[in-house]
Design a protein around this motif. Structure first.
Motif, short mmCIF file in Angstrom:
data_model
loop_
_atom_site.label_atom_id
_atom_site.label_comp_id
_atom_site.label_asym_id
_atom_site.label_seq_id
_atom_site.Cartn_x
_atom_site.Cartn_y
_atom_site.Cartn_z
N LEU A 44 -31.69 36.74 -91.60
CA LEU A 44 -30.83 37.92 -91.79
C LEU A 44 -31.58 39.03 -92.52
N ARG A 45 -32.45 38.66 -93.43
CA ARG A 45 -33.26 39.68 -94.09
C ARG A 45 -34.16 40.40 -93.08
N TYR A 46 -34.67 39.64 -92.11
CA TYR A 46 -35.47 40.29 -91.06
C TYR A 46 -34.61 41.25 -90.25
N VAL A 47 -33.39 40.84 -89.89
CA VAL A 47 -32.48 41.74 -89.17
C VAL A 47 -32.28 43.03 -89.97
N GLU A 48 -32.09 42.90 -91.26
CA GLU A 48 -31.93 44.07 -92.12
C GLU A 48 -33.15 44.98 -92.05
N SER A 49 -34.34 44.37 -92.06
CA SER A 49 -35.57 45.17 -92.07
C SER A 49 -35.80 45.90 -90.75
N ARG A 50 -35.31 45.32 -89.63
CA ARG A 50 -35.56 45.92 -88.32
C ARG A 50 -34.39 46.72 -87.78
N LEU A 51 -33.18 46.24 -88.04
CA LEU A 51 -31.99 46.85 -87.42
C LEU A 51 -31.08 47.52 -88.43
N GLY A 52 -31.39 47.40 -89.72
CA GLY A 52 -30.63 48.12 -90.73
C GLY A 52 -29.67 47.24 -91.51
N ARG A 71 -27.09 43.85 -90.59
CA ARG A 71 -27.18 42.59 -91.34
C ARG A 71 -25.86 42.26 -92.01
N GLN A 72 -25.22 43.26 -92.61
CA GLN A 72 -23.96 43.01 -93.31
C GLN A 72 -22.87 42.57 -92.34
N LYS A 73 -22.88 43.14 -91.16
CA LYS A 73 -21.90 42.74 -90.14
C LYS A 73 -22.07 41.25 -89.80
N MET A 74 -23.32 40.81 -89.66
CA MET A 74 -23.57 39.40 -89.34
C MET A 74 -23.19 38.51 -90.52
N LEU A 75 -23.47 38.96 -91.73
CA LEU A 75 -23.12 38.17 -92.91
C LEU A 75 -21.61 38.07 -93.08
N ASP A 76 -20.91 39.16 -92.83
CA ASP A 76 -19.44 39.15 -92.98
C ASP A 76 -18.80 38.17 -92.00
N ARG A 77 -19.42 37.99 -90.84
CA ARG A 77 -18.87 37.03 -89.87
C ARG A 77 -19.00 35.59 -90.35
N LYS A 78 -19.88 35.35 -91.30
CA LYS A 78 -20.06 34.01 -91.83
C LYS A 78 -19.04 33.65 -92.92
N ARG A 79 -18.52 34.63 -93.61
CA ARG A 79 -17.70 34.35 -94.79
C ARG A 79 -16.43 33.54 -94.51
N PRO A 80 -15.73 33.77 -93.40
CA PRO A 80 -14.51 32.97 -93.17
C PRO A 80 -14.77 31.47 -93.12
#
Length: 411
Positions: A312-320, A324-333
């Motif tokens: 996810l850190r790589y996604v943040e570095s390449r796609l913003g 990354r936060q959108k992908m992380l938020d999908r994990k929280r539930p």
């Protein structure tokens, strides 16, 4: 007389290898036209590995001949469903405290394919732990070097594995891996095209396909990301192979990554978004770049949670950050029902490893900052056990935050 002579040769092998520092496999295997495997595997275990009983497992598709043992140990054969169903258990039990190597020889034969699993087909041969084709330690904690000679892989198939891979004049595939790992993954695909660049050996039969090209781009990007963050790969170049199958499972071993092209053979490119393959590729390359995490039950979560966090850190570095936060938020539930990351005698579930673990690490990053967390997880002296991590975390995050993290690991 032949039996006595063979035992004498077996004993010489024991003497010759008794001083080695790590386990070594010698594999002689062949596949016939009906995809039946015949194998002769010799495992040499140094005294240090025989302080306690070792349980090897092998798929029960194979008929195992009586196991031979040289050295201070005996063998007990049974059945087991751990770490997966349908296994033969081969327990190597030391006699006293071994002062010399123990050599175990296993000869067996049977079909390589099983119901619902096609490990050997004209378009793809994929041999790894899941196939159960060579013995491995049941708790996945035995790292071994290996020499293998394998007959029966069709001449038109390109073979990729770890270490040095070569085709001999008689068509035999020879593999020498001097470094240790828990598995010997072997991929064979017709018409693989290779590109070796910037520490990454990328192979695919269809490299111009849009999704495959995207995975290649992110593989190169992840390699640069980890080189900057972690330094050189432990085993370079990283070999990444795209295999023609629809099943979505990817996996990594030391210096080695396998990813699917997510379609049935001949099917068109499936729909995709960029962030999912970017994260998936970066997750697997982390495993290949930084192998060596303990596979035992108390520490297994670290390997997967770290890989997902840095993917996810790589996604943040390449796609913003927003992506990354959108992908992380999908994990929280998933946190409410994911379960513990550490359970005695049991591996954590997928939701715990791939969802909960990453969220816990990002939450910890919020509390102590990214530089401090990177030092904890991947610095030069970063601990590789849960106990070591909690001890180091206590010095950085304090007793209360460390206690909360430990509670989340076990609940």
């Amino acid at each position: 007389m032949k039996f006595v002579a063979r035992l004498a040769v077996f004993g010489l092998c024991l003497v010759a290898t008794a001083a080695q520092a790590r386990p070594v496999y010698e594999v002689k295997a062949s596949f016939d036209a009906a995809h039946k495997l015949s194998a002769d595997v010799t495992i040499t275990l140094p005294p240090g590995d025989m302080a306690k009983e070792i349980e090897f497992v092998l798929s029960n598709r194979f008929v195992l001949k009586p196991v031979r043992v040289a050295g201070p140990a005996r063998v007990a054969i049974g059945k087991t469903a751990r770490p997966m169903r349908g296994l033969t258990s081969i327990r190597v039990i030391p006699r006293g405290t071994p002062a010399q190597a123990v050599v175990v020889r296993l000869i067996y034969a049977g079909p390589i394919d099983s119901a619902g699993s096609d490990f050997f087909s004209p378009g793809l041969i994929e041999l790894s732990l899941e196939a159960g084709w060579i013995p491995f330690r049941s708790d996945l904690t035995l790292d071994y070097a290996i020499d293998a000679r394998i007959a029966g892989i069709p001449a038109g198939m390109d073979v990729v594995s770890q270490g040095k891979v070569s085709r001999e004049k008689d068509g035999m595939v020879a593999i020498h891996r001097g470094y240790a790992d828990v598995d010997l993954p072997i991929i064979a695909v017709p018409g693989l095209k290779h590109e070796d660049k910037d520490g990454l050996d990328f192979a695919a039969a269809n490299p111009s396909d849009p999704l495959v090209a995207l995975m290649k781009m992110h593989a190169a990007g992840a390699a640069r990301f980890y080189a900057d963050l972690l330094g050189p790969a432990t085993y370079a170049p990283i070999r990444m192979t795209i295999v023609p199958r629809e099943a979505s499972g990817g996996y990594a071993r030391a210096g080695f990554v396998v990813m699917p092209d997510f379609r049935k053979p001949g099917a068109p490119t499936p729909d995709y978004d960029e962030s999912s393959p970017a994260r998936f590729v970066a997750h697997e390359i982390f495993h290949a770049w930084r192998p060596g995490f303990s596979s035992d039950y108390a520490n297994y979560w670290m390997s997967e949670a770290y890989a997902e966090f840095y993917g996810l850190r790589y996604v943040e570095s390449r796609l913003g950050l927003a992506e990354r936060q959108k992908m992380l938020d999908r994990k929280r539930p998933a946190l409410a029902t994911a379960g513990p990351l550490i359970t005695p005698g049991k591996r954590p579930g997928n939701a715990a490893m791939y969802q909960k673990g990453a969220v816990m690490l990002f939450d910890l990053e919020q509390d102590i900052g990214r530089p401090a967390l990177d030092t904890l997880l991947t610095g030069p002296d970063a601990p590789r056990t849960t106990a070591g991590l909690l001890k180091a975390m206590n010095a950085v995050a304090g007793a209360a935050r460390t206690a909360a993290f430990e509670h989340a690991l076990t609940h």
